[in-house]
Design an enzyme around this catalytic site. Structure first.
Site: not given
Ligand code: ATP
Ligand code: MG
Length: 598
Positions: A65, A300, A310
């Site tokens: 995102e 994760r 984030k």
């Molecule tokens: P955040 O909570 O930091 O916003 P998010 O999962 O909402 O993390 P996205 O930008 O939606 O962030 O994530 C993009 C991709 O990266 C998704 O497929 C997510 O599963 C993966 N991802 C994000 N954080 C992790 C992590 N700590 N370990 C493994 N994969 C991750």
């Molecule tokens: Mg997200």
């Protein structure tokens, strides 16, 4: 919770591997997706039916995102998704999951692309740029929503937010059907179009799937599909005032892009039944290509001493706890990059951590180990003194000649002689580390103390004769006498046995540099895991700036160039502040060396 401190040294072979590789191997062997066609871009069933058989045996996607900078957790996801596509000769799409209009921005979009490239991956495969934006599919999503309404599988709910919450129930209590649940498809369609046309206020209605309010899986209790939001979107502008929910949009994007294996993190496990529900209905309606993609979940990445959310990272930046997204203490990729981490180190780290179903914290030391292993064979060596105190060779002028400077040389890399030698001068005045001197040494201390013989690496053996202190007792300078025939690389070098070797730089030709020594951003291993807010656990002393004396060869260091400072660790010329042309040398310590010297 399990804490993983060490990781296997080499990744599992591609063939056997983890549960993802097993699933892919199974699908390839069973030809699960081999009948699918690919229309050359994301699209509905008709679009793909017009294309040739899909050349890609698997399609994965990395779907960030664009609401922040990517972090080390994303590096793992990039490594998994792009890595699997590469290993199986498939495609990995870069998808900007921009269904939420309010928090997203172009700054992030650009940084995401740059990061994926920097890690060595490319979304162009088979001459197609697989770079997609979820918002490009808003029209299809809308169509899918109308289809569900017409099929009696979705309805407009006009309960208040409070009623929605109460009627959803909880883990111990089933939900209660909405009074709007049984309106006819015609009424729902009419109402949904009014939502779309801006006739309803924000919060006045949502579109919900009609599944089962009593389901033990709360995600199946008529989940929301669309909500009203009078917000401008960075891609679609003011065209829409209703936006799809992530849980609705995501499976659809996967289907439109012909994804085969949609790899998510574990918190989406409970969403999988809805993912399958939605895609199977859209497939039945002939809207999407089949067979539909499937979702798989892995744990994760959680890395000790940092936060990988984030939202929390944004807070650190906005509240000034760090100097921006690329602060070298940040676990963002731009931060890690500025700190000196290499793409190779991050990918090696991701491979060593592997994919698993079990939630665990990975020790930051695993990341540091990957960096050392990546840089050790390639980083040029140099000497530097971070806490300099003068070492005066009191007999130098007498035995070597007044003002004499002896040229010493050292390999650029000890195991790669082709890379040549570096040279610097040894004279009467040198700089050594303050901690390399002790008046009355403890056991095991073999460095400078009165009477002891020490080798100055690549230089001479000296005998320490004492030290001068200021009136306040601070060490002002150390004195020693040179043993003239002992220069490294000469026949006499081996004649004198010493127990200690120290690093140094010559006062005559060394340079000054600002060196930034970084520690952990958080003083606890698992920030935010306990009672205290993660902000209260920030390490107040996570950076120390020192004025170091460095070997003259470092005057040519280019920004981003990485070195091993002998005995001290790995350092990088800071990509923002280091300006060799103007004589402003700035190095960041990436990590220390594992070996400790005595
Ligand atoms: P955040 O909570 O930091 O916003 P998010 O999962 O909402 O993390 P996205 O930008 O939606 O962030 O994530 C993009 C991709 O990266 C998704 O497929 C997510 O599963 C993966 N991802 C994000 N954080 C992790 C992590 N700590 N370990 C493994 N994969 C991750
Ligand atoms: Mg997200």
């Amino acid at each position: 919770m399990r804490r993983v401190t060490t990781a296997p040294r080499s990744p599992a072979p591609a063939a056997s591997g983890n549960f993802l590789r097993q699933a892919i191997g199974h699908d390839i062997a069973a030809a699960t997706y081999s009948s699918r066609r690919w229309g050359g871009s994301p699209g509905d069933a008709r679009h793909h039916a017009g294309g040739p058989p899909d050349w890609a045996p698997i399609r994965t996607r990395f779907p960030p995102e664009p609401n922040g900078y990517l972090h080390i957790g994303h590096a793992k996801s990039i490594s998994v998704n792009f890595g699997l596509a590469r290993d199986y000769g498939g495609a990995c799409h870069l998808r900007l999951d921009d269904t939420n209009p309010e928090k997203e921005g172009l700054e992030y979009v650009e940084s995401i692309q740059e990061t994926v490239r920097w890690l060595g991956f490319d979304w162009e495969q088979h001459g197609i740029r697989h770079l997609y934006q979820a918002s490009d599919s808003f029209d299809f999503m809308y169509r899918a929503a109308e289809y569900l309404i017409e099929a009696g599988l979705a309805y407009v709910d006009e309960q208040s937010a409070e009623q929605l919450r109460i009627n959803r129930g909880d883990f111990g209590r089933p939900g209660v059907d909405s009074p709007f649940r049984d309106r006819s498809p015609a009424v729902n369609l009419h109402r949904f179009r009014e939502m779309r046309d801006g006739k309803l206020a924000e919060g006045a209605a949502i579109l919900r799937a009609r599944i089962d309010m009593a389901s033990p899986n709360i995600n199946l209790r008529d989940p929301a599909l669309y909500r009203i939001k009078y917000a401008r979107h960075h891609n679609t502008g003011d065209r829409w005032c209703i936006y799809p929910m992530y849980t609705f949009a995501h499976p659809i994007e996967d289907a439109l892009e012909n994804i085969t294996h949609s790899i998510a993190t574990l918190e989406f496990e409970d969403q999988r039944p809805f993912y399958d529900w939605l895609l199977s209905h859209l497939a039945q309606g002939g809207l999407i290509n089949t067979p539909a993609p499937r979702q798989y979940e892995f744990a994760r990445l959680k890395l000790t001493h940092v936060v990988t959310s984030k939202r929390k990272l944004r807070q650190l930046v906005n509240e000034g706890h760090v100097d921006g997204w690329d602060d070298p203490r940040m676990p963002t990729i731009v931060g890690l990059r500025r700190r000196g981490y290499t793409p190779g180190a991050l990918l090696l780290f991701a491979e060593r951590v592997g994919v698993s179903k079990a939630d665990s914290w990975i020790d930051y030391a695993v990341l540091e180990g990957a960096l050392r292993d990546d840089l050790e064979p390639v980083a040029a060596r140099a000497m530097a003194v971070l806490d300099p105190v003068r070492l005066v060779i009191t007999n130098w002028d007498q035995v070597m000649g007044t003002g004499h400077l002896e040229r010493c040389s050292a390999p650029v890399h000890p195991r790669v002689p082709e890379r040549g030698e570096r040279s610097f001068s040894f004279g009467r005045d040198l700089w050594v580390e303050r901690a390399d001197y002790a008046e009355s040494p403890g056991p095991g201390f073999f460095r400078l103390f009165p009477g002891n013989l020490v080798r100055l690496k690549f230089g001479y053996v000296v005998r320490c004769t004492g030290a001068v202190r200021t009136s306040s007792g601070e060490l002002a300078e150390i004195h020693a006498e040179v043993l003239p025939e002992t220069r490294s690389g000469t026949p006499g070098a081996a004649a004198v046995k010493v127990k200690g070797t120290i690093t140094w730089v010559g006062a005559a030709d060394c340079l000054q540099a600002e060196v930034r020594l970084y520690g952990h951003l958080f003083k606890v291993a698992e920030p935010g895991a306990g009672e205290e807010s993660f902000l209260g656990e920030i390490n107040p002393a996570s950076v120390q700036r020192v004025t170091a004396c460095v070997e003259r060869t470092l005057g040519h260091a280019q920004a981003d160039e990485r070195f091993q400072f002998e005995r001290l660790g790995y350092f990088v010329a800071d990509r923002k502040d280091h300006q060799p042309g103007e004589g402003k040398l700035v190095f960041n310590r990436i990590t220390t060396l594992k070996e400790s010297f005595t």
